[in-house]
Scaffold this active site. Structure first.
Site, mmCIF file in Angstrom:
data_model
loop_
_atom_site.group_PDB
_atom_site.id
_atom_site.type_symbol
_atom_site.label_atom_id
_atom_site.label_comp_id
_atom_site.label_asym_id
_atom_site.label_seq_id
_atom_site.Cartn_x
_atom_site.Cartn_y
_atom_site.Cartn_z
ATOM 1 N N HIS A 50 -29.629 -16.294 -0.165
ATOM 2 C CA HIS A 50 -31.205 -16.892 -0.946
ATOM 3 C C HIS A 50 -30.827 -17.251 -2.436
ATOM 4 O O HIS A 50 -31.040 -17.501 -3.070
ATOM 5 C CB HIS A 50 -32.547 -16.490 -0.841
ATOM 6 C CG HIS A 50 -33.043 -16.722 0.636
ATOM 7 N ND1 HIS A 50 -33.829 -15.259 0.951
ATOM 8 C CD2 HIS A 50 -32.766 -17.854 1.773
ATOM 9 C CE1 HIS A 50 -34.206 -16.150 2.208
ATOM 10 N NE2 HIS A 50 -33.653 -17.255 3.002
ATOM 11 N N ASN A 81 -24.831 -29.239 4.195
ATOM 12 C CA ASN A 81 -25.334 -28.336 4.253
ATOM 13 C C ASN A 81 -24.714 -28.393 5.686
ATOM 14 O O ASN A 81 -26.155 -28.860 6.133
ATOM 15 C CB ASN A 81 -26.532 -28.430 4.305
ATOM 16 C CG ASN A 81 -26.434 -26.343 4.046
ATOM 17 O OD1 ASN A 81 -26.327 -25.748 5.028
ATOM 18 N ND2 ASN A 81 -28.067 -26.025 4.003
ATOM 19 N N GLU A 134 -32.514 -25.327 -3.827
ATOM 20 C CA GLU A 134 -31.575 -25.232 -3.538
ATOM 21 C C GLU A 134 -30.207 -26.228 -3.814
ATOM 22 O O GLU A 134 -29.333 -25.703 -3.877
ATOM 23 C CB GLU A 134 -31.135 -24.632 -2.529
ATOM 24 C CG GLU A 134 -32.376 -22.620 -1.992
ATOM 25 C CD GLU A 134 -32.459 -22.613 -0.862
ATOM 26 O OE1 GLU A 134 -33.217 -23.244 0.207
ATOM 27 O OE2 GLU A 134 -31.443 -21.807 -0.383
ATOM 28 N N ARG A 155 -22.619 -25.997 0.205
ATOM 29 C CA ARG A 155 -23.918 -25.353 0.416
ATOM 30 C C ARG A 155 -22.498 -23.874 1.982
ATOM 31 O O ARG A 155 -22.383 -24.219 2.745
ATOM 32 C CB ARG A 155 -25.093 -25.028 1.356
ATOM 33 C CG ARG A 155 -25.516 -23.281 1.793
ATOM 34 C CD ARG A 155 -26.874 -23.759 1.870
ATOM 35 N NE ARG A 155 -27.150 -22.183 2.007
ATOM 36 C CZ ARG A 155 -27.671 -21.854 3.675
ATOM 37 N NH1 ARG A 155 -28.079 -22.789 4.498
ATOM 38 N NH2 ARG A 155 -28.779 -20.661 3.721
ATOM 39 N N ARG A 191 -37.981 -12.244 12.063
ATOM 40 C CA ARG A 191 -36.941 -11.314 11.140
ATOM 41 C C ARG A 191 -37.990 -10.154 11.379
ATOM 42 O O ARG A 191 -38.736 -10.151 10.175
ATOM 43 C CB ARG A 191 -35.905 -11.775 10.728
ATOM 44 C CG ARG A 191 -34.840 -12.343 10.663
ATOM 45 C CD ARG A 191 -33.526 -12.501 9.836
ATOM 46 N NE ARG A 191 -33.252 -13.462 9.979
ATOM 47 C CZ ARG A 191 -32.816 -14.771 8.669
ATOM 48 N NH1 ARG A 191 -32.981 -14.418 8.238
ATOM 49 N NH2 ARG A 191 -31.915 -16.053 8.549
#
Ligand code: ADP
Length: 407
Positions: free
Chosen positions: A182, A7, A386, A93, A243
């Site tokens: 996601h 990643n 993940e 990823r 956020r």
């Protein structure tokens, strides 16, 4: 079979090496602050006795290329060499696959071009992902390498849910639509939830709640994603660490005019200074809960707003799906913040969602179910992974190709 998952971010590379026979982690690490004087590599590997041992190296690593070399050396030193037998494939990823990728895919020049084409949609993430892929291709040119996209799982969302109500040209020409993120996590926990419930995923309707620093909810109908809360960018939807999530878009125009800030400054305001941090000064849910417990009004408001937003999405997705078999909580907050789970489900008994507060608070390790006896909807807590999902998907693709080659 050994699969390395990479990643690659703008200044970091995270990696995990899996033994796919046992689904176990052989080594993992994080290279941080690439390009700075204080770059650091933390590398953990399983020794002969099966224990994880960790090493830390610091010192300037000027770029991703050098970074990959250092990682390959660390992996080799712990017995898993980068481009020699011992490693069977690499899974990468990739944040944004646009509308081009609905599934993981072997990386070739065409795929690289499409990831480059999608850079404007993810200007921070895709270039960093690309550097990682390019360097890995140079380092291990003979290994199969697979891209797994954060957006792919959401490509089954129907037009009524992915379009914004703006003129068609904005979609046709600028590709403005909802993509969702996601995806790897939502898909993984949906699969784990089905395994936990001992039912085929294709027979289940699920609402998966990924509540980490970033947060999103997904409506999964018979295994396929039909809606998700993040949009064209990860800014839409739930309140997150920093956020704001859903907001009247006209607030941007108003603030542009009234504050004299630039569009980039507002981008930063909504993405990095808002959410929990904007409401009460910290984006760490543990601290928010502590402060709220100590009577801090802003922290209480943050918790209240956070859970109310989640609840509204649960209601919306219940309506979108018609009926739901299980809610699935995952990621840092979803897996560990029992008070948040409780507030997100409070008052939903009339909709068939009844939590058992004691099971919820007992703190047992996931996977667990925490609904009250007789609750029509199950409430599950499932740990996301993940990297394992990327490794699984990479492994499956390599196996498929081998089998096709043999057949
Ligand atoms: P990321 O999106 O960066 O992968 P995580 O999934 O690790 O993030 O989630 C990070 C969030 O989880 C943070 O807000 C953190 O405070 C929260 N968190 C982790 N452990 C707990 C806990 N025991 N109680 C409440 N919140 C927690």
């Amino acid at each position: 079979m050994r699969i390395l998952v990479l990643n690659s971010g703008s200044s970091s590379i995270k990696y995990k090496l899996f033994d796919m026979t046992e689904r176990s982690v052989l080594a993992s690490g994080l290279l941080e602050r690439i390009g700075e004087a204080t770059s650091s590599l933390t590398h953990g590997a399983r020794n002969g006795r099966g224990e994880m041992t960790e090493i830390r190296k610091t010192g300037r690593i000027p770029d991703h290329r050098t970074g990959m070399r250092v990682i390959v050396e660390a992996l080799s030193a712990s017995g898993a060499k980068g481009n020699e037998p011992g490693l069977d494939g690499i899974g990468h990823r990739v944040v944004h696959g646009g509308e081009d990728f609905t599934e993981p895919t072997f990386i070739d020049e065409t795929v690289l071009d499409v990831i480059r084409k999608n850079v404007p949609l993810a200007p921070l993430h895709n270039p960093a992902n690309l550097i990682g892929i390019e360097v890995a291709l140079e380092t291990a040119p003979h290994l199969p390498q697979v891209a797994v996209f954060d957006t792919a799982f959401h490509q089954s969302i129907p037009p009524r849910a992915f379009h914004y109500a703006i003129p068609e040209e904005m979609y046709a020409r600028y590709r403005v639509r909802r993509y969702g993120f996601h995806g790897t996590s939502h898909q993984y926990v949906a699969g784990r939830a089905a395994a936990f419930l001992k039912r085929p995923l294709e027979s289940l309707n699920l609402i998966t709640l990924h509540l980490g620093n970033g947060a999103s909810v997904t409506a999964v109908e018979k295994g396929r994603c039909v809606d998700t809360s993040m949009g064209m960018t990860p800014l839409e939807g739930l309140i997150m660490g920093t956020r704001c999530g859903d907001i009247d878009p006209a607030v941007h125009f108003y603030l542009l005019r009234e504050t004299g800030r630039t569009p980039d400054e507002l981008d930063s305001l909504f993405n990095k200074e808002s959410g929990l941090k904007g409401i009460c000064g910290t984006n760490d849910m543990r601290e928010v809960l502590e402060k709220a417990g100590a009577g801090d009004d802003r922290a209480r408001l943050a918790v209240d707003m956070y859970c109310y937003r989640v609840k509204k999405y649960i209601g919306a997705y219940l309506a979108a799906l018609g009926s739901v078999d299980a809610l699935v909580f995952t990621a840092g907050i979803g897996e560990r913040a029992a008070p948040i789970r409780e507030l997100c489900c409070r008052g939903l008994t009339g909709l068939g969602i009844a939590m058992d507060p004691e099971k919820n608070r007992a703190g047992a390790a996931p996977p667990i179910e925490i609904q009250a006896e007789g609750s029509p909807v199950s409430i599950l807590v499932i740990a996301t992974d993940e990297e394992l999902q990327i490794a699984e998907q990479t492994f499956a693709l390599i196996r498929q190709r081998e089998e096709a080659g043999n057949g």
